[in-house]
Design an enzyme around this catalytic site. Sequence first.
Site, mmCIF file in Angstrom:
data_model
loop_
_atom_site.group_PDB
_atom_site.id
_atom_site.type_symbol
_atom_site.label_atom_id
_atom_site.label_comp_id
_atom_site.label_asym_id
_atom_site.label_seq_id
_atom_site.Cartn_x
_atom_site.Cartn_y
_atom_site.Cartn_z
ATOM 1 N N SER A 91 0.854 -1.183 0.000
ATOM 2 C CA SER A 91 0.000 0.000 0.000
ATOM 3 C C SER A 91 0.885 1.226 0.000
ATOM 4 O O SER A 91 2.093 1.143 0.268
ATOM 5 C CB SER A 91 -0.883 0.006 1.255
ATOM 6 O OG SER A 91 -1.552 1.233 1.423
ATOM 7 N N TYR B 153 -2.877 -0.822 10.019
ATOM 8 C CA TYR B 153 -2.763 -1.012 8.578
ATOM 9 C C TYR B 153 -1.322 -0.791 8.114
ATOM 10 O O TYR B 153 -0.782 -1.577 7.340
ATOM 11 C CB TYR B 153 -3.717 -0.067 7.853
ATOM 12 C CG TYR B 153 -3.865 -0.386 6.390
ATOM 13 C CD1 TYR B 153 -4.785 -1.328 5.960
ATOM 14 C CD2 TYR B 153 -3.087 0.250 5.440
ATOM 15 C CE1 TYR B 153 -4.925 -1.643 4.611
ATOM 16 C CE2 TYR B 153 -3.212 -0.047 4.091
ATOM 17 C CZ TYR B 153 -4.132 -0.999 3.687
ATOM 18 O OH TYR B 153 -4.256 -1.301 2.351
#
Length: 329
Positions: A146, A159
């Site tokens: 990401s 995350y």
Amino acid sequence: MRDLVFPGGTAVLTGAASGIGAALAHGLARRGADLVLLDRDADGLAATVAAIRAAYPDRQVQTHLVDLADADATDRVAAEIHRAHPRIRLLINNAGVALGGRFDQVTLDEFLWVIEINFRAVVRLTHALLPALKAEPGAHLVNVSSLFGLIAPAGQAAYSASKFAVRGFTEALRHELVDDGIGVTSVHPGGIRTRIAASARVGSGVALDEYEAGRKQFEKLLTIDPATAAEVILRGAQRRRGRVLIGWSAKLPDLLARVAPAGYGRVLALGMRQRPARPAETPAAPPAETPASQPAEESAAPPAETPAAVPVPSPRVGEEAAPEPGRRA
């Protein structure tokens, strides 16, 4: 290393029910690959398979329903895939989930749920299927990290921890597997139009009204189509890119983190004019071919207007949609 050859090979893909995962499945079928698709969303997965079979009736498509938060179930599915496919041309670990809230606003169970799906499932599947990749000449591995595997803004401790782990794991494998002739790509998407903002789990200590206001604001900034992102990923895999950045909403923060590794958080917060503590995504234009001067990564073309300060994009997930708060994945 020669380019990846898709036709005639088997591609295993997680998170295939919607978003980038579904677009990757279509892109792989269009390139001539047979598919093994994983997801926990039965209806979404069935829709993806029906569309692919209608468009590409000659492709072999197999599916596995699995909750990647369940370690035992993940191990069983991985073993089944290996038995059925002792040679695999391509493995794409795409599925992921998001969790909004600062570290002191989420429970340990919520935090570890993200780690289990976003990182440990990647490790489990890769470990189980690596022998099948080694048995296939010219195989390739793609792990979707990401933008938050490059920067770590406030409100994304779980995350970012998971996606930095994916990045480090992938980079180590790239160095380890080069002598085996296996290409390895780490993917870092920016502002992709997926259901991340709508489906992200909200930390137990986060005020829902505050989160909802932020979600609506950031959801307007999602501009890159999942099909465009999938094409960038598949081109990067075909060319054996070590790293693929999708969108200037990923490329600019990456540059910022390199220039100011300890101070970029202040710039990001200034760009948002508030503390960035929720999942969000930033605008970016569709990807273009990577210039010859930048062989190490794929990126999207810059937007017509680049903001003076880079707002914080949210994590991109695959098709492991987050359950509603309080419900186990």
